[in-house]
Design an enzyme around this catalytic site. Sequence first.
Site, PDB file in Angstrom:
ATOM      1  CE1 TYR A 416       2.942 -12.339  -8.527  1.00  0.00           C
ATOM      2  CE2 TYR A 416       0.726 -13.235  -8.686  1.00  0.00           C
ATOM      3  CZ  TYR A 416       2.086 -13.429  -8.542  1.00  0.00           C
ATOM      4  OH  TYR A 416       2.592 -14.695  -8.414  1.00  0.00           O
ATOM      5  CE1 TYR A 420       5.178  -2.723  -7.454  1.00  0.00           C
ATOM      6  CE2 TYR A 420       3.700  -4.609  -7.585  1.00  0.00           C
ATOM      7  CZ  TYR A 420       4.965  -4.091  -7.427  1.00  0.00           C
ATOM      8  OH  TYR A 420       6.029  -4.939  -7.233  1.00  0.00           O
TER       9      TYR A 420
END
Length: 630
Positions: A416, A420
């Site tokens: 996940y 980022y």
Amino acid sequence: MASSSDFFHPEKVQQRQAASKAAFVDGVLQKVHSSLHPYLRNKWQELHDTVNEPTANLWLRQYRDSLRTIPFSPDLSADDDELGRLSKVRADEMKQVYAKARVGFSGGTITASQNGDGDFQFLAGLCGKDEFDQIGIKRLSLKISRVAGKSEESSAAALINHATDKYSATVNAKHLEGAVLRLTDADFWRRNLKVNQVRALEHERISFGMVGKSAACYVSDEQLQRYRSQCQRNSQMLENTLAVNDLGDEFTLSDLVAKSVSNPEIQIAEIMCRVSGIEEIARNLGYVGLFLTVTCPSKFHSQKLDKTGKYSFQNINYDGSSPRDAQDYLRDTWSLLRAALSDQNVDFFGIRVAEPHHDACPHWHLLLFVPRRKRGLTVRLFRRYFRRMDKHEPMAWKHRFTVKDIDFNKGSAAGYLIKYLCKNVNGQGMTDSQGLLDEDFDSGLDVVNSALRVKAWASCWGIRQFQFVGAAPVGVWRELRRIDGLTNDEFTAAADAADSNNWAEFTRIMQIDRKVLLKKDCGLNKYREPVQKVKGLIDVGTGDSIITREREWELIFGGGSVFDLPRNIFNNCRNDEVIKLVDKKYELEVALTHKLAVENKSKPARTNFFLKNSINPIYSLMRQSMTGVT
């Protein structure tokens, strides 16, 4: 010769009025960076045409006055050289303020003999004389009407209040002496003037719509160019600087940086190693993973997106907050939330990532692991605290806070996070099925160029992009990885875990047998504050220690100068004898409220700091005024 009728001719009157308006606007814009001039002129003209001239002029004056509240009051139109000169002027002003408060000069008379020369402007200023004739001076005698000089504490307070009231300056120091030395140091002013000038200019560009989806995402083009230039200068400096240790080994700083976490690839690898480790710990404990996103209220956003998400426009709710203000809001709310979680006995750990919206307003992504039975309570507390401010504004319930549960059966928590990390560091590794770089949604650029803009944004606003929460200290981990051939059994297990990139095992060992950094004092810095350097590790339980940094290093710049780090007043041109205030050429009679003391080693280390230290502002300035030597 023009007649009076020509003077009052309508065209002549209009020309004079137009020239007067232009002169007024130019005068106000003189202290504003040229990149903002078109936007300010357009805004003034818009108010002039749609409302009236007095309203437009009032707005421009208020804008000019608002610039005075910027911390340290930088000149927004100044270049680097002009800021350097301004910093010296400010430092000299602070020296004058402190000198007058400390010594207690209130006025006096000056007499001089003929056929001489000299520069005593500073001393004349202390005596309250606006003008001082230097011609024909050979001998100077000061007879001063004195008052009681203030204490060090009162003088420092007077100086700090002056800097705060006049320039909105703030100073962080470990003691009052450090505060005085900072405020009277040109380098201190230069650093703060530059930082606050850059942030003020970027804030104005955000306010004028120069940053956003329809303009330049994350940072303005001017700030991006400045960041690139700064990176280039830093790279050249690292290439031209050698680090030499006591064994004669030489490395360029660029080589050493490439082997440290300053290297983006190593930075990402270390973060992923730590995230994988805390995920393993969470699974073993039966914790659940939450991927949370928190954003700021509407008033922190200068721009809004249209329904297509392709264009931005001015947000009428924007209250002029800067990205730094938004980051402070997120930080303060997170602080309150952490206290609430602690009160509810919620154990949590994870990582926080800060990144910008298209208009430079920050938002946070948090990957947290919490006990399964505390999952609902954690989400409710997040929702309560991050929706508390302006909770009734439209769509606050949807956009202010979102949460996703991590399904370990579908993938890892690190999966996940990887997007980022890459997006906010260097963009490498983010490619499509054809091997082409992915496109960033907000900016429309490829992820590499988008990451550069994000780094420029974080650099400008001083925002920490990645921060672990509730994890073991990474400083100890890095020190253990420096060791080769460890023989101390107290540190062997932890060092093996660090060398094998096993963060979960390292954390388990740290919980059982805690280690902390061993720091040693290394003298004082230029502000007379103690400096510490990491030298090794110490076992809290047994008290055993191990040295991880045995070598002593020096830096050799391109010019060949060498100095030891850290520098301080004692290894930088130190003189064991206090320089005399009266030299052979001139005689100075100064009436003081306390006796001048000569420093000697038999006296305590803290004998009248103001008088004994050659770096003291008034002391140095008086010496410079008499001898011309700094």
